[in-house]
Scaffold this motif. Structure first.
Motif, PDB file in Angstrom:
ATOM      1  N   ILE A 119      -4.437  -0.176   6.180  1.00 49.10           N
ATOM      2  CA  ILE A 119      -4.337   1.159   5.571  1.00 49.10           C
ATOM      3  C   ILE A 119      -3.466   2.057   6.442  1.00 49.10           C
ATOM      4  CG2 ILE A 119      -5.635   3.143   4.728  1.00 49.10           C
ATOM      5  CD1 ILE A 119      -8.056   1.184   4.511  1.00 49.10           C
ATOM      6  N   LEU A 120      -3.658   1.944   7.775  1.00 51.04           N
ATOM      7  CA  LEU A 120      -2.813   2.733   8.674  1.00 51.04           C
ATOM      8  C   LEU A 120      -1.338   2.399   8.464  1.00 51.04           C
ATOM      9  CD1 LEU A 120      -4.907   2.638  11.964  1.00 51.04           C
ATOM     10  CD2 LEU A 120      -4.543   4.567  10.432  1.00 51.04           C
ATOM     11  N   ALA A 137      -3.428  -2.539  -5.364  1.00 55.97           N
ATOM     12  CA  ALA A 137      -4.097  -2.182  -4.111  1.00 55.97           C
ATOM     13  C   ALA A 137      -5.255  -3.139  -3.835  1.00 55.97           C
ATOM     14  CB  ALA A 137      -4.604  -0.746  -4.194  1.00 55.97           C
ATOM     15  N   MET A 138      -6.052  -3.396  -4.872  1.00 54.66           N
ATOM     16  CA  MET A 138      -7.238  -4.222  -4.646  1.00 54.66           C
ATOM     17  C   MET A 138      -6.871  -5.665  -4.321  1.00 54.66           C
ATOM     18  SD  MET A 138      -9.676  -2.344  -4.581  1.00 54.66           S
ATOM     19  CE  MET A 138      -9.164  -0.701  -4.311  1.00 54.66           C
ATOM     20  N   ILE A 139      -5.803  -6.172  -4.957  1.00 51.33           N
ATOM     21  CA  ILE A 139      -5.383  -7.540  -4.634  1.00 51.33           C
ATOM     22  C   ILE A 139      -4.880  -7.605  -3.193  1.00 51.33           C
ATOM     23  CG2 ILE A 139      -3.729  -9.368  -5.201  1.00 51.33           C
ATOM     24  CD1 ILE A 139      -4.081  -8.749  -8.089  1.00 51.33           C
ATOM     25  N   PHE A 169      -6.039  -5.834  -0.723  1.00 50.89           N
ATOM     26  CA  PHE A 169      -7.240  -5.868   0.116  1.00 50.89           C
ATOM     27  C   PHE A 169      -7.870  -7.257   0.118  1.00 50.89           C
ATOM     28  CE2 PHE A 169      -7.216  -1.215  -0.290  1.00 50.89           C
ATOM     29  CZ  PHE A 169      -7.476  -0.874   1.016  1.00 50.89           C
ATOM     30  N   VAL A 170      -7.957  -7.849  -1.079  1.00 51.72           N
ATOM     31  CA  VAL A 170      -8.573  -9.174  -1.169  1.00 51.72           C
ATOM     32  C   VAL A 170      -7.820 -10.172  -0.305  1.00 51.72           C
ATOM     33  CG1 VAL A 170      -8.970 -11.118  -2.720  1.00 51.72           C
ATOM     34  CG2 VAL A 170      -9.539  -8.813  -3.449  1.00 51.72           C
ATOM     35  N   LEU A 190     -15.144 -13.934  -0.887  1.00 54.78           N
ATOM     36  CA  LEU A 190     -15.055 -12.481  -0.864  1.00 54.78           C
ATOM     37  C   LEU A 190     -16.316 -11.952  -0.207  1.00 54.78           C
ATOM     38  CD1 LEU A 190     -13.804 -12.091  -4.530  1.00 54.78           C
ATOM     39  CD2 LEU A 190     -12.446 -11.932  -2.473  1.00 54.78           C
ATOM     40  N   PHE A 246     -10.333   3.795   3.530  1.00 52.98           N
ATOM     41  CA  PHE A 246     -11.023   3.528   4.803  1.00 52.98           C
ATOM     42  C   PHE A 246     -12.504   3.276   4.538  1.00 52.98           C
ATOM     43  CE2 PHE A 246      -7.501   5.893   7.018  1.00 52.98           C
ATOM     44  CZ  PHE A 246      -7.080   4.812   7.753  1.00 52.98           C
ATOM     45  N   ILE A 268     -10.878  -9.695 -10.644  1.00 48.37           N
ATOM     46  CA  ILE A 268     -10.484 -10.322  -9.378  1.00 48.37           C
ATOM     47  C   ILE A 268     -11.575 -11.291  -8.922  1.00 48.37           C
ATOM     48  CG2 ILE A 268     -10.041  -9.907  -6.927  1.00 48.37           C
ATOM     49  CD1 ILE A 268      -8.613  -7.379  -7.634  1.00 48.37           C
ATOM     50  N   LEU A 304      -8.423  -4.612   7.717  1.00 49.36           N
ATOM     51  CA  LEU A 304      -8.226  -3.742   6.555  1.00 49.36           C
ATOM     52  C   LEU A 304      -7.858  -2.337   7.014  1.00 49.36           C
ATOM     53  CD1 LEU A 304     -11.102  -4.749   4.110  1.00 49.36           C
ATOM     54  CD2 LEU A 304      -8.734  -5.497   4.130  1.00 49.36           C
ATOM     55  N   THR A 305      -8.553  -1.859   8.046  1.00 50.47           N
ATOM     56  CA  THR A 305      -8.274  -0.526   8.559  1.00 50.47           C
ATOM     57  C   THR A 305      -6.838  -0.442   9.063  1.00 50.47           C
ATOM     58  OG1 THR A 305     -10.568  -0.514   9.257  1.00 50.47           O
ATOM     59  CG2 THR A 305      -9.192   1.264  10.063  1.00 50.47           C
ATOM     60  N   TYR A 347      -8.418  -9.430   3.440  1.00 50.30           N
ATOM     61  CA  TYR A 347      -9.805  -9.710   3.806  1.00 50.30           C
ATOM     62  C   TYR A 347     -10.058 -11.215   3.803  1.00 50.30           C
ATOM     63  CZ  TYR A 347     -14.830  -9.048   4.145  1.00 50.30           C
ATOM     64  OH  TYR A 347     -16.130  -9.068   4.577  1.00 50.30           O
ATOM     65  N   ILE A 398      -0.132   4.149   5.291  1.00 46.28           N
ATOM     66  CA  ILE A 398       0.187   5.568   5.471  1.00 46.28           C
ATOM     67  C   ILE A 398       1.475   5.716   6.275  1.00 46.28           C
ATOM     68  CG2 ILE A 398      -0.634   7.747   6.410  1.00 46.28           C
ATOM     69  CD1 ILE A 398      -3.484   6.597   6.090  1.00 46.28           C
ATOM     70  N   THR A 434     -13.115  -6.093   8.739  1.00 49.45           N
ATOM     71  CA  THR A 434     -12.777  -4.752   8.286  1.00 49.45           C
ATOM     72  C   THR A 434     -11.746  -4.124   9.212  1.00 49.45           C
ATOM     73  OG1 THR A 434     -14.712  -4.014   9.469  1.00 49.45           O
ATOM     74  CG2 THR A 434     -14.915  -4.184   7.106  1.00 49.45           C
ATOM     75  N   LEU A 464       0.815  -1.215   0.000  1.00 53.01           N
ATOM     76  CA  LEU A 464       0.000   0.000   0.000  1.00 53.01           C
ATOM     77  C   LEU A 464       0.850   1.267   0.000  1.00 53.01           C
ATOM     78  CD1 LEU A 464      -3.209  -0.324   2.133  1.00 53.01           C
ATOM     79  CD2 LEU A 464      -2.891  -0.443  -0.323  1.00 53.01           C
ATOM     80  N   ALA A 469     -13.003  -0.122   3.180  1.00 52.46           N
ATOM     81  CA  ALA A 469     -12.951  -1.172   4.194  1.00 52.46           C
ATOM     82  C   ALA A 469     -14.283  -1.281   4.933  1.00 52.46           C
ATOM     83  CB  ALA A 469     -11.817  -0.883   5.180  1.00 52.46           C
TER      84      ALA A 469
END
Lengths: 515, 143
Positions: free
Chosen positions: A423-424, A402-404, A406-407, B136, B80, B124, A419-420, A410, A427, A416, A218, B83
């Protein structure tokens, strides 16, 4: 002989349809990831770990897939170095120096093929080195008690910044940050929650996969967002014709001594803590330049200048697996990520791995041999395909990355919250990169923190609360000494080496301005 | 200056960490070391290294302009939101928007961005869910 028998068993494990298929897939994906600027081996492996994990692959198949990606990325890095003069990953930087001038002379195809052969020679040699050296190292490691392990972990952190590190305080900070993150969660020895602030999600700690994908993949997306428009876009570069892809035999022959020497040198650089593939290719190139560059052709498209760094960095990649498998202590960023794979699969690397799961170790080594041949086959005739992948611009590629990511995350937990947190980390990783704080010690800290603490506490407990036990045996004293030397030397030598690397790069750039 | 601020933050973090470590309740039965010694050592290393770059900062890094910072902040905000909305909207719809947004901000034209969004989401979904069987997020429409 014992080793050859084990290796034979390893081939029996690796030669199933599923494993060969995974090796092929891994080599293919790895080459693409290595070739794309911005997606290096660490990123590539990091994105794929959660996927291998959620797909329910067993330990050996998952490792085969991911180490193939690792080897593949090391091969792939050279493609964009040669064609675009942008290194696909950091170790491929030195390949730009002679690779791009060769491409400008219309020898792109030859340079690609030659570097493919050099990569093969380096990796092939290193895989044999791994098969011979790792079991020897295991014998030494069996002498290790908890105090020795604690000292070994200290050594790993002290040297991780590498000889080329310029600011050791930042490496130390990064390591402490990673170790601190590892402390979050329930203490394994006493069952007391630590640093959880009452948040239930934090009780079982921060999943290191979440940290790795956030910090590596990320943060890369954020870097691209920041440099949007200003960064060099691969598509706007003038197209270089690949030309013939079979180098003349005389060219290959002239490079054989170079490949031999640099393979050995690269392998040693890979095994030693704190060196890694980037340094392997750098010293390989410098040594060859000093040894054989009589007519001053290096930097102007000398084939030996392409062969040297490629053999060196691929040999170093193999060498870096030795301490990771035998001691459980990785010496480079990507092997740290591979260590995460093992831990995620509930396998503890180190000496016991060789006795308890010989099928995993030898299956992996056999798979590396197989993967290496596949890579040679993929990289010479099909190199044209990979050069076309390079034309995918980041504005399309990065959203997919990015999306891969997340997948994958997850898929592990379906939460979630993770995931959060990821992302932290993304950053945070971006900010740390801006401040020149290395990310690898952070990762290694989150991976090894608990293990390090457990060993320290075990050692002190056995000695009835006497902390001097941590540096009392000759082996611990030796490890501590190396750690301290390894931490202090870069403070003096680091700036010098960085400057020389930059000078070499600048000289290369100048050379192609002259052209 | 950045390094000094960073050193300050690092130092505060180290102090906070050490303070939190001392608050860890000593368990009824413990080993000779206990659960707070190692975290305190870590906090000390973190504090010392922070002090180093507080007093001896590196040259200033090239911080992005305000516009680019806002770009990163917005992208993070979209992530965010992604998510949070993933379980609500389902994987395909949420991903379409998030990937499309990122593609747009990375320099695609609106139509291309929309195509990248749809392509990424459907691609995907097809590869990871239909072929590989990964579960998913399921939305109201079943995908």
């Amino acid at each position: 002989m014992e080793m050859l028998a084990s290796l034979g068993d390893g081939f029996a494990v690796a030669l199933t349809f599923q494993n060969i298929g995974l090796a092929l897939l891994g080599c293919f994906l790895g080459t693409i990831m290595g070739a794309l600027p911005g997606l290096g081996p660490s990123n590539g492996v990091a994105i794929l770990i959660p996927l291998a994990f959620t797909l329910g692959l067993g330990a050996t198949p998952a490792l085969i897939l991911l180490t193939s990606v690792y080897y593949g990325a090391m091969y792939g890095g050279r493609i964009s170095s040669i064609l675009l003069n942008i290194p696909g990953d950091e170790p491929a930087m030195m390949t730009c120096l002679d690779g791009y001038p060769m491409a400008k002379k219309g020898q792109a195809g030859e340079a690609l093929a030659l570097s493919g052969i050099a990569s093969f020679v380096g990796a092939f040699f290193a895989t044999w080195g791994l098969a011979f050296l790792a079991p020897q190292l295991v014998k030494v490691a069996l002498l290790f008690g908890p105090a020795e392990y604690f000292a070994l972990f200290v050594l790993a952190f002290a040297t991780l910044g590498g000889i080329s590190s310029t600011n050791q305080a930042k490496s130390a900070f990064a390591a402490a940050l990673g170790l601190g993150l590892a402390m979050i969660g329930v203490d394994t020895q006493t069952g007391v929650p630590r640093f959880t602030f009452g948040e239930v999600h934090l009780y079982d700690g921060i999943d290191f996969l979440v940290a790795i994908v956030g910090l590596f993949a990320l943060s890369e997306v954020f870097i691209f967002l920041e440099h949007r428009g200003s960064a060099k876009d691969a598509t706007t570069e003038e197209k270089i014709r690949v030309g013939r892809i079979v180098p003349p035999w005389s060219m290959v022959k002239s490079c054989i001594p170079t490949m031999g020497r640099t393979s050995i040198l690269g392998f040693i650089a890979g095994v030693l803590p704190g060196a890694g593939a980037s340094l392997g290719s750098f010293i390989s190139y410098s040594m060859e330049k000093r040894l054989v560059d009589k007519d001053g052709t290096f930097g102007k498209g000398d084939p030996r200048g392409v062969a040297a760094p490629e053999a060196g960095n691929n040999a170093a990649a193999g060498g870096a697996l030795v301490p990771m498998l035998a001691l459980g202590v990785p010496g480079s960023g990507t092997t740290a990520v591979l260590l995460a794979v093992l831990l995620a699969l509930n396998i503890t690397p180190g000496p016991l791995l060789f006795t308890q799961n010989p099928d995993v170790v030898w299956g992996l080594i056999a798979a590396l041999f197989i993967g290496n041949f596949m890579l040679l086959a993929l990289n010479i005739p099909m190199v044209g395909l990979f050069t076309r992948v390079l034309m995918v611009p980041p504005r399309i590629l990065m959203p997919i990355v990015a999306m891969i990511s997340f997948v994958g995350i997850y898929g592990i937990s379906g939460s979630t919250f993770d995931l959060t947190v990821m992302i932290l980390f993304g950053i945070g990783g971006w900010a740390l990169r801006k401040l020149d704080v290395p990310l690898v010690p952070v990762i290694l800290g989150t991976l090894l923190g608990n293990e390090m603490e457990v060993n320290m506490r075990r050692a002190v407990n056995i000695a009835d609360g006497d902390y001097t036990v941590l540096a009392s045996s000759w082996l611990t004293i030796l490890l501590w000494t190396i750690a301290i030397v390894g931490f202090v030397v870069p403070m003096i030598a680091g700036k010098l080496l960085k400057r020389r690397m930059a000078l070499a790069k600048a000289a290369g750039d100048e050379a192609d301005l002259v052209d | 200056m950045s390094d000094r601020i960073f050193g300050g933050i690092g130092l505060a973090l180290a102090v906070l960490f050490a303070f939190q470590a001392t608050l860890i309740e000593a368990p009824f039965i413990s080993d000779a070391v206990g659960p707070s010694v190692f975290p305190i050592i870590i906090a000390m290393i973190m504090g010392l290294s922070s002090l180093y770059f507080l007093f001896k900062p590196d040259p200033e890094p090239a911080w992005p302009q305000f516009g680019q910072l806002a770009e990163i902040g917005l992208a993070a905000a979209v992530m965010f939101a992604y998510a949070q909305l993933l379980p609500v909207l389902g994987f395909v719809i949420a991903t379409m928007f998030a990937a499309g947004y990122l593609a747009w901000r990375l320099g695609s034209k609106p139509i291309e961005a929309a195509l990248v969004g749809i392509g990424t989401a459907v691609g995907i979904y097809a590869v990871f869910h239909l072929v590989l069987g990964l579960s998913l997020a399921r939305g109201p429409l079943g995908f």
